[in-house]
Design a protein around this motif. Structure first.
Motif, PDB file in Angstrom:
ATOM      1  N   THR A 189       0.842  -1.210   0.000  1.00 14.16           N
ATOM      2  CA  THR A 189       0.000   0.000   0.000  1.00 14.16           C
ATOM      3  C   THR A 189       0.868   1.246   0.000  1.00 14.16           C
ATOM      4  O   THR A 189       2.035   1.203   0.388  1.00 14.16           O
ATOM      5  N   HIS A 190       0.241   2.355  -0.418  1.00 13.36           N
ATOM      6  CA  HIS A 190       0.927   3.652  -0.321  1.00 13.36           C
ATOM      7  C   HIS A 190       0.729   4.203   1.098  1.00 13.36           C
ATOM      8  O   HIS A 190       1.686   4.462   1.808  1.00 13.36           O
ATOM      9  N   HIS A 191      -0.496   4.343   1.533  1.00 14.99           N
ATOM     10  CA  HIS A 191      -0.735   4.850   2.893  1.00 14.99           C
ATOM     11  C   HIS A 191      -0.491   3.734   3.915  1.00 14.99           C
ATOM     12  O   HIS A 191      -1.032   2.641   3.768  1.00 14.99           O
ATOM     13  N   PRO A 192       0.309   4.006   4.943  1.00 14.78           N
ATOM     14  CA  PRO A 192       0.659   2.956   5.908  1.00 14.78           C
ATOM     15  C   PRO A 192      -0.560   2.430   6.674  1.00 14.78           C
ATOM     16  O   PRO A 192      -1.412   3.218   7.090  1.00 14.78           O
ATOM     17  N   ALA A 218       4.768   1.927   1.267  1.00 12.63           N
ATOM     18  CA  ALA A 218       5.753   2.912   0.781  1.00 12.63           C
ATOM     19  C   ALA A 218       5.011   4.229   0.643  1.00 12.63           C
ATOM     20  O   ALA A 218       4.244   4.416  -0.296  1.00 12.63           O
ATOM     21  N   HIS A 219       5.191   5.117   1.593  1.00 17.09           N
ATOM     22  CA  HIS A 219       4.391   6.344   1.669  1.00 17.09           C
ATOM     23  C   HIS A 219       5.232   7.544   1.234  1.00 17.09           C
ATOM     24  O   HIS A 219       5.485   7.716   0.039  1.00 17.09           O
ATOM     25  N   THR A 220       5.710   8.384   2.188  1.00 20.13           N
ATOM     26  CA  THR A 220       6.451   9.581   1.753  1.00 20.13           C
ATOM     27  C   THR A 220       7.764   9.205   1.060  1.00 20.13           C
ATOM     28  O   THR A 220       8.284   9.992   0.270  1.00 20.13           O
ATOM     29  N   GLY A 250      -7.741  16.653  -5.676  1.00 22.56           N
ATOM     30  CA  GLY A 250      -8.158  15.586  -4.761  1.00 22.56           C
ATOM     31  C   GLY A 250      -6.990  14.685  -4.385  1.00 22.56           C
ATOM     32  O   GLY A 250      -6.129  14.390  -5.220  1.00 22.56           O
ATOM     33  N   HIS A 251      -6.977  14.275  -3.126  1.00 21.19           N
ATOM     34  CA  HIS A 251      -5.881  13.426  -2.613  1.00 21.19           C
ATOM     35  C   HIS A 251      -5.884  12.071  -3.327  1.00 21.19           C
ATOM     36  O   HIS A 251      -4.856  11.631  -3.848  1.00 21.19           O
ATOM     37  N   PHE A 252      -7.062  11.438  -3.372  1.00 23.51           N
ATOM     38  CA  PHE A 252      -7.158  10.124  -4.022  1.00 23.51           C
ATOM     39  C   PHE A 252      -6.778  10.227  -5.500  1.00 23.51           C
ATOM     40  O   PHE A 252      -6.017   9.407  -6.019  1.00 23.51           O
ATOM     41  N   THR A 284      -4.921  12.387  -7.153  1.00 24.13           N
ATOM     42  CA  THR A 284      -3.522  12.696  -7.494  1.00 24.13           C
ATOM     43  C   THR A 284      -2.558  11.601  -7.043  1.00 24.13           C
ATOM     44  O   THR A 284      -1.395  11.613  -7.441  1.00 24.13           O
ATOM     45  N   GLU A 285      -3.035  10.660  -6.203  1.00 24.22           N
ATOM     46  CA  GLU A 285      -2.124   9.606  -5.739  1.00 24.22           C
ATOM     47  C   GLU A 285      -2.456   8.232  -6.309  1.00 24.22           C
ATOM     48  O   GLU A 285      -1.551   7.412  -6.503  1.00 24.22           O
ATOM     49  N   SER A 286      -3.733   7.980  -6.577  1.00 27.41           N
ATOM     50  CA  SER A 286      -4.093   6.633  -7.056  1.00 27.41           C
ATOM     51  C   SER A 286      -3.462   6.355  -8.420  1.00 27.41           C
ATOM     52  O   SER A 286      -3.243   5.201  -8.778  1.00 27.41           O
TER      53      SER A 286
HETATM   54 ZN   LIG Z   1      -1.498  10.448   0.465  1.00 26.41          ZN
END
Ligand SMILES: [Zn+2]
Length: 373
Positions: free
Chosen positions: A68-71, A103-105, A331-333, A335-337
């Motif tokens: 996942t991206h967000h822990p 793997a987040h920041t 949007g957060h989702f 720009t990251e998805s």
């Molecule tokens: Zn994020």
């Protein structure tokens, strides 16, 4: 020849080689967060967030690892029970024997990471990191007899030293004289006990990201002929081109502000955009940052960006940017998805290259939890 089934730790190492945990924010929690390091992985699933729906999907697909991206664990956990969401997720994962690597920041800050995926989906070319990281670049200086200068520099380069942007094998070398007197217990490559020796040596300097220091020093020592190797490691304060926040690039042709906004909305499949208009009628140079990137407004302006596409922008940030920079909150989702599918593709390629056989799947249940009327 590699074994055909990797472990959780093998896959974590691949991700770590692209997005080292040491580059993550101090308060972040990244890496192998749930499960056994030696568990074999035949099927893995990738997702932006971990939800109960996605754990159920992983169970049905008999997946051993979710990336996942967000822990999955972000704030310190004081209990693992089914009273709260994190506890329920952790219980389910452990009961089902499913591991999680996040793997987040570190993925935000990586080259080929989240912001680069966002830039590519918006069609930006000539891209580079917007705000290069600082303080994680080092220099190794090593003293080598002339006969071994090339072999030592090559080994260090293969371990990750001497890369500057698009240039590899970068080193600076200067010749000089090294002196030493071996003791009676020494086993010298050159010279005799008790006699001072003078040797023609080369001083080799190579730059490296700090997280590669262990591998570079081990590679250097493995081919250096001396029993005691003389070397120095320096901290540098140069910007580090290997990681940083945001990406900047150029559209293939300038777009009017309206056309640009429609382009962003279509490419990111955003239900709506929040934005203010900047100073330029045409948008060509564009900065992006997946997730919350308001802090980059100043840097985007400094680098003459016409627009910044990011998320989680506050009212006052919009107010400051108006008339200066076209600031878009997509949007957060959204720009990251867009980074998950390229991550899956890279992981598949690397697993294949290393001879591992793993089925890599994208979750079908990634969804934006935020809704609009
Ligand atoms: Zn994020």
């Amino acid at each position: 020849m590699a074994k055909s089934t990797p472990t959780v730790s093998d896959i974590h190492s691949i991700i770590e080689s692209w997005a080292p945990g040491q580059t993550a924010w101090e308060e972040d929690n990244v890496g192998h967060l749930v499960g056994r390091k030696d568990a074999p992985v035949r099927r893995l699933l990738l997702a932006l967030d971990l939800t109960e729906e996605i754990v159920a999907e992983a169970r049905r697909a008999r997946v051993q690892l979710i990336v996942t991206h967000h822990p999955v664990i972000f704030h310190p956990v004081s209990s693992v029970t089914d009273y709260d969401r994190t506890g329920r997720l952790l219980l389910q994962l452990i009961e089902e024997g499913i591991s999680v690597v996040s793997a987040h920041t570190n993925l935000d800050f990586a080259r080929h990471g989240v912001s680069e995926s966002l830039a590519l989906i918006l069609g930006l070319g000539s891209i580079r990191i917007l705000h290069a990281g600082e303080g994680k670049l080092e220099k190794v200086v090593v003293f080598v007899p002339k006969s071994h200068a090339d072999v030592v520099a090559d080994a260090m380069a293969k371990a990750g030293a001497g890369s500057l942007g698009e240039y590899d094998d970068c080193s600076f070398r200067v010749e000089g004289t090294g002196t030493f007197t071996p003791s009676s217990h020494a086993n010298p490559y050159i010279g005799r006990a008790g006699e001072m020796e003078r040797v023609e040596e080369v001083r080799i300097e190579m730059i490296l990201p700090s997280w590669k220091r262990g591998g570079v020093l081990a590679a250097m020592r493995s081919v250096h002929p001396y029993e005691e190797v003389a070397y120095d490691v320096y901290d540098l304060s140069n910007p580090n081109p290997y990681y940083g926040a945001g990406t900047i690039g150029t559209l293939p042709r300038p777009l009017t502000q309206d056309a640009f906004l429609r382009h962003v909305r279509r490419k990111l499949r955003a239900a709506h955009l929040r934005f203010v208009r900047g100073r330029t009628a045409l948008i060509e140079r564009v900065a992006v940052c997946g997730g919350a990137g308001s802090d980059l407004v100043g840097e985007a302006v400094r680098q003459h960006a016409d627009a910044l596409v990011t998320a989680d922008v506050k009212y006052h940030t919009f107010l400051d940017a108006e008339g200066c920079l076209t600031l878009v909150d997509a949007g957060h989702f959204e720009t990251e998805s867009v980074a998950i599918s390229p991550l899956a593709r890279r992981l598949k390629e690397e697993l294949r290259r290393q001879g591992w056989v793993v089925s890599v799947q994208l979750s079908k249940y990634m969804k934006n939890p935020v809704q609009w009327l």
